[in-house]
Design a protein around this motif. Sequence first.
Motif, PDB file in Angstrom:
ATOM      1  N   ASP A 111      52.547  14.791   6.515  1.00  0.00           N
ATOM      2  CA  ASP A 111      52.043  13.683   7.323  1.00  0.00           C
ATOM      3  C   ASP A 111      52.443  13.902   8.783  1.00  0.00           C
ATOM      4  O   ASP A 111      53.169  14.839   9.118  1.00  0.00           O
ATOM      5  CB  ASP A 111      52.551  12.347   6.791  1.00  0.00           C
ATOM      6  CG  ASP A 111      54.077  12.253   6.771  1.00  0.00           C
ATOM      7  OD1 ASP A 111      54.723  12.849   7.659  1.00  0.00           O
ATOM      8  OD2 ASP A 111      54.614  11.583   5.876  1.00  0.00           O
ATOM      9  N   SER A 112      51.964  13.034   9.672  1.00  0.00           N
ATOM     10  CA  SER A 112      52.177  13.253  11.101  1.00  0.00           C
ATOM     11  C   SER A 112      53.656  13.238  11.474  1.00  0.00           C
ATOM     12  O   SER A 112      54.101  14.014  12.318  1.00  0.00           O
ATOM     13  CB  SER A 112      51.421  12.192  11.906  1.00  0.00           C
ATOM     14  OG  SER A 112      51.856  10.887  11.558  1.00  0.00           O
ATOM     15  N   ALA A 113      54.436  12.360  10.820  1.00  0.00           N
ATOM     16  CA  ALA A 113      55.867  12.284  11.136  1.00  0.00           C
ATOM     17  C   ALA A 113      56.581  13.558  10.729  1.00  0.00           C
ATOM     18  O   ALA A 113      57.394  14.115  11.481  1.00  0.00           O
ATOM     19  CB  ALA A 113      56.491  11.071  10.443  1.00  0.00           C
ATOM     20  N   ALA A 114      56.296  14.044   9.508  1.00  0.00           N
ATOM     21  CA  ALA A 114      56.923  15.274   9.031  1.00  0.00           C
ATOM     22  C   ALA A 114      56.462  16.474   9.854  1.00  0.00           C
ATOM     23  O   ALA A 114      57.240  17.386  10.131  1.00  0.00           O
ATOM     24  CB  ALA A 114      56.607  15.488   7.547  1.00  0.00           C
ATOM     25  N   PHE A 124      55.586  16.486  13.023  1.00  0.00           N
ATOM     26  CA  PHE A 124      56.315  16.439  14.290  1.00  0.00           C
ATOM     27  C   PHE A 124      57.751  16.919  14.100  1.00  0.00           C
ATOM     28  O   PHE A 124      58.288  17.669  14.935  1.00  0.00           O
ATOM     29  CB  PHE A 124      56.307  15.015  14.842  1.00  0.00           C
ATOM     30  CG  PHE A 124      57.123  14.851  16.096  1.00  0.00           C
ATOM     31  CD1 PHE A 124      56.633  15.260  17.319  1.00  0.00           C
ATOM     32  CD2 PHE A 124      58.395  14.293  16.030  1.00  0.00           C
ATOM     33  CE1 PHE A 124      57.398  15.122  18.473  1.00  0.00           C
ATOM     34  CE2 PHE A 124      59.163  14.154  17.178  1.00  0.00           C
ATOM     35  CZ  PHE A 124      58.667  14.566  18.405  1.00  0.00           C
ATOM     36  N   GLU A 125      58.375  16.499  13.010  1.00  0.00           N
ATOM     37  CA  GLU A 125      59.758  16.881  12.741  1.00  0.00           C
ATOM     38  C   GLU A 125      59.888  18.394  12.606  1.00  0.00           C
ATOM     39  O   GLU A 125      60.776  19.023  13.203  1.00  0.00           O
ATOM     40  CB  GLU A 125      60.220  16.195  11.447  1.00  0.00           C
ATOM     41  CG  GLU A 125      61.612  16.589  10.985  1.00  0.00           C
ATOM     42  CD  GLU A 125      61.903  16.068   9.589  1.00  0.00           C
ATOM     43  OE1 GLU A 125      61.251  16.547   8.646  1.00  0.00           O
ATOM     44  OE2 GLU A 125      62.759  15.183   9.450  1.00  0.00           O
ATOM     45  N   VAL A 126      58.975  19.009  11.868  1.00  0.00           N
ATOM     46  CA  VAL A 126      59.024  20.463  11.663  1.00  0.00           C
ATOM     47  C   VAL A 126      58.834  21.204  12.982  1.00  0.00           C
ATOM     48  O   VAL A 126      59.607  22.104  13.337  1.00  0.00           O
ATOM     49  CB  VAL A 126      57.948  20.894  10.640  1.00  0.00           C
ATOM     50  CG1 VAL A 126      57.798  22.416  10.621  1.00  0.00           C
ATOM     51  CG2 VAL A 126      58.311  20.386   9.251  1.00  0.00           C
ATOM     52  N   MET A 127      57.807  20.831  13.727  1.00  0.00           N
ATOM     53  CA  MET A 127      57.514  21.536  14.979  1.00  0.00           C
ATOM     54  C   MET A 127      58.588  21.276  16.041  1.00  0.00           C
ATOM     55  O   MET A 127      58.860  22.152  16.873  1.00  0.00           O
ATOM     56  CB  MET A 127      56.149  21.125  15.512  1.00  0.00           C
ATOM     57  CG  MET A 127      54.968  21.643  14.695  1.00  0.00           C
ATOM     58  SD  MET A 127      55.041  23.429  14.345  1.00  0.00           S
ATOM     59  CE  MET A 127      55.228  24.127  15.981  1.00  0.00           C
ATOM     60  N   LYS A 128      59.220  20.113  16.005  1.00  0.00           N
ATOM     61  CA  LYS A 128      60.286  19.818  16.968  1.00  0.00           C
ATOM     62  C   LYS A 128      61.458  20.780  16.772  1.00  0.00           C
ATOM     63  O   LYS A 128      61.985  21.343  17.742  1.00  0.00           O
ATOM     64  CB  LYS A 128      60.758  18.371  16.810  1.00  0.00           C
ATOM     65  CG  LYS A 128      61.929  17.991  17.736  1.00  0.00           C
ATOM     66  CD  LYS A 128      62.245  16.521  17.626  1.00  0.00           C
ATOM     67  CE  LYS A 128      62.880  16.185  16.290  1.00  0.00           C
ATOM     68  NZ  LYS A 128      64.289  16.681  16.201  1.00  0.00           N
ATOM     69  N   TYR A 129      61.848  20.989  15.501  1.00  0.00           N
ATOM     70  CA  TYR A 129      62.945  21.904  15.238  1.00  0.00           C
ATOM     71  C   TYR A 129      62.559  23.343  15.591  1.00  0.00           C
ATOM     72  O   TYR A 129      63.372  24.104  16.136  1.00  0.00           O
ATOM     73  CB  TYR A 129      63.360  21.824  13.766  1.00  0.00           C
ATOM     74  CG  TYR A 129      64.269  20.650  13.477  1.00  0.00           C
ATOM     75  CD1 TYR A 129      65.600  20.669  13.863  1.00  0.00           C
ATOM     76  CD2 TYR A 129      63.798  19.524  12.815  1.00  0.00           C
ATOM     77  CE1 TYR A 129      66.444  19.595  13.602  1.00  0.00           C
ATOM     78  CE2 TYR A 129      64.622  18.444  12.545  1.00  0.00           C
ATOM     79  CZ  TYR A 129      65.952  18.484  12.938  1.00  0.00           C
ATOM     80  OH  TYR A 129      66.777  17.423  12.686  1.00  0.00           O
ATOM     81  N   ILE A 130      61.325  23.720  15.291  1.00  0.00           N
ATOM     82  CA  ILE A 130      60.878  25.074  15.620  1.00  0.00           C
ATOM     83  C   ILE A 130      60.906  25.286  17.132  1.00  0.00           C
ATOM     84  O   ILE A 130      61.348  26.332  17.631  1.00  0.00           O
ATOM     85  CB  ILE A 130      59.467  25.322  15.052  1.00  0.00           C
ATOM     86  CG1 ILE A 130      59.515  25.378  13.522  1.00  0.00           C
ATOM     87  CG2 ILE A 130      58.872  26.617  15.615  1.00  0.00           C
ATOM     88  CD1 ILE A 130      58.158  25.435  12.861  1.00  0.00           C
ATOM     89  N   ARG A 131      60.451  24.285  17.878  1.00  0.00           N
ATOM     90  CA  ARG A 131      60.446  24.388  19.342  1.00  0.00           C
ATOM     91  C   ARG A 131      61.875  24.506  19.882  1.00  0.00           C
ATOM     92  O   ARG A 131      62.154  25.334  20.769  1.00  0.00           O
ATOM     93  CB  ARG A 131      59.748  23.166  19.939  1.00  0.00           C
ATOM     94  CG  ARG A 131      59.762  23.141  21.462  1.00  0.00           C
ATOM     95  CD  ARG A 131      59.113  21.864  21.988  1.00  0.00           C
ATOM     96  NE  ARG A 131      59.301  21.726  23.426  1.00  0.00           N
ATOM     97  CZ  ARG A 131      58.499  22.277  24.338  1.00  0.00           C
ATOM     98  NH1 ARG A 131      57.466  23.012  23.944  1.00  0.00           N
ATOM     99  NH2 ARG A 131      58.737  22.110  25.632  1.00  0.00           N
ATOM    100  N   PRO A 168      46.767  18.690  14.823  1.00  0.00           N
ATOM    101  CA  PRO A 168      48.050  18.053  15.097  1.00  0.00           C
ATOM    102  C   PRO A 168      47.867  16.662  15.697  1.00  0.00           C
ATOM    103  O   PRO A 168      46.856  16.374  16.344  1.00  0.00           O
ATOM    104  CB  PRO A 168      48.688  19.003  16.116  1.00  0.00           C
ATOM    105  CG  PRO A 168      47.529  19.628  16.821  1.00  0.00           C
ATOM    106  CD  PRO A 168      46.460  19.776  15.767  1.00  0.00           C
ATOM    107  N   SER A 169      48.863  15.822  15.503  1.00  0.00           N
ATOM    108  CA  SER A 169      48.866  14.512  16.160  1.00  0.00           C
ATOM    109  C   SER A 169      49.138  14.712  17.644  1.00  0.00           C
ATOM    110  O   SER A 169      49.483  15.803  18.095  1.00  0.00           O
ATOM    111  CB  SER A 169      49.945  13.626  15.543  1.00  0.00           C
ATOM    112  OG  SER A 169      51.231  14.176  15.801  1.00  0.00           O
ATOM    113  N   THR A 170      49.005  13.654  18.411  1.00  0.00           N
ATOM    114  CA  THR A 170      49.233  13.748  19.854  1.00  0.00           C
ATOM    115  C   THR A 170      50.649  14.209  20.164  1.00  0.00           C
ATOM    116  O   THR A 170      50.865  15.091  20.998  1.00  0.00           O
ATOM    117  CB  THR A 170      48.971  12.383  20.522  1.00  0.00           C
ATOM    118  OG1 THR A 170      47.634  11.975  20.254  1.00  0.00           O
ATOM    119  CG2 THR A 170      49.183  12.463  22.024  1.00  0.00           C
TER     120      THR A 170
END
Length: 632
Positions: A209-212, A214-221, A238-240
């Motif tokens: 889902d959008s929250a998960a 974002f969480e995955v890509m945030k850690y990768i970034r 992707p979500s905004t």
Amino acid sequence: MASEPTVDMASDVEKGEKPGDHLPKTSINIFSWSDIGVIVKDQKTKKPLPILSSNHGIAKAGDVVALMGPSGSGKTTLLNVLAHRTSTMKGEIQGTIMVNGRATTTAAIRKVSTYVEQEDAMIGILTTRETVDFAARLSLPANMSKNERLHRVNELIDSFGLQRQADTIVGTPLRKGLSGGQKRRLSVASQLVTSPSIVFLDEPTSGLDSAASFEVMKYIREVAKLHHLIVIASIHQPSTTTFQLFDQLTLLSRGKTCYFGPASGVEAYFAKIGHVIPLHTNPAEFLLDLVNSDFIHGGDFAKGRLQHVHDSWTASDEHNTLEASIANCRDKDVGASSLPTVRKNPVYISYVLLHRNFIKSYRDLIAYGTRVAMYFGLAIMMGTVWLRLSYNQTSIQPFINAIFFGGAFMSFMAVAYVPSIIEDLHSFRKERANGLYGPLPFTIANALVGIPWLFAIALMFSIITYWLGNFHATASGFWMWVLWLFLDLLAAEGLVVLVSSIFPIFVVSLAITAFANGLWMCVGGFLVPLNTLNVFWKYVFHYIDYQAYVFQGMMVNQFKSTIWDCDKLASGYQCMYPSDLQSQGQIRGTAVLDAYNYSHSDKKVGEWIGIMFGIIIAYRLLGYGVLALKKH
């Protein structure tokens, strides 16, 4: 083979060090590609069909690049070309891929990169820490100290926010483990343990889902920025908030580039070419709708719009600047192809895989626990159905039936191993593609881990059935029975591994293995006597049928040294099998073997055992050959 202790991170925190400070920094500054194209043959017209055309791009250390486009736009194909995963790609590949300004090769790119697939191919019964640790043991130099390796493992776990889940299993169909987002983070973390410079991600947010997402890509970034990694990820919608995490964007449609540049610059660029992104609109959704080619058939306006987007990009200043940047980086050569290669000892790799397989074998009920329960139930059923048979001639056929049933169904029930070996094969395919090891260590470890379990199953089954059924009550007879069942299971498991290696799809592998076992039952010499069996089935299949040798060996074991009573009638004795003891109202067991045309000499039995070992080894060698020949 107990799991190793963890390293206390407190000392590093007290020193004020950040997680990951001990990991070596990347030596790759620029990754670029120019004029990338892929041409395949159209299945209908047989004419060349371009699926990628003249794609350009450049990424610097610390950049997170999105490959975005509608379904069928070519983003996964482009990702695979950039990662040099083209061995299964049928077509002509064009263009140049450069690392630090130097054209690279498959061997060179795999030294400095890793590829995280869309599917999380991990061993479900391992914990988070074990998953990363085994990845480290398979990829890092064997002479690295244990403390240093575990220190790196724990840093990665911390970097991806998985500290609380460090001792949680990944998850199996029978045991709940990590969430979808945690699994995806773990999948990426386990690939970063060797500190690659470039990370290729295939749909890292698929199924989340959008929250998960974002969480995955945030850690990768965060990890990419901290370690100066280049991350290139294909992503669908992707979500905004997730879209804003990307530094660079490649927008594709019908294999052509519609935009390459800063993700934050899409509003300005598309407004300049006449496609203003409305306020409070997800830019990713707007762009995907703009370049989607799936629903424009017959719509001249929509077709013209897409062509305008393509033409605008080709003629834009941004496109010219991109090509100039790629050309300028060619002289920034720091010798990427001369980066050191970690040489892995196949014996050491085999040991690590064996350790991992052993942990899985005793934790995962699907691997062997379910089979132990199945065979225990089968043994109880068989022992109580053929309960304490007498040594009268009326029990000869029931004994023969019991021998056939025991050997054939022990072999048949090996199909329960299919889901476990397919999970192992998926992990192997992923780890092999990342250059961690080849098919030989996998084959060795897989063959060795099953030996103690299969022997224990054969022993347990024999203890129950042999004595309940009243088979030939000698120690030598019992242990020969155990030996034949053990060889039967080894051959059956080798067949399962071979079939699953060829067809690593659960339903297909299960069906073919079951069919093969049915075939072995038919041509083994019990259901249809050998002198009656059609010559085709006899000479093509009977002599490679391991169940046939098991049946023959167990028959000799039971009847070679036993004596059977005949039925006593008023006129004398009536014996079902003639022998030299007929006048005494008995049947020598060898007469039964003669009726089946089975030799009962020790030399012949030894020959059958040798053939069984040959079949077992042949299955393993064929399985190895299949994996070695398969492209990846």
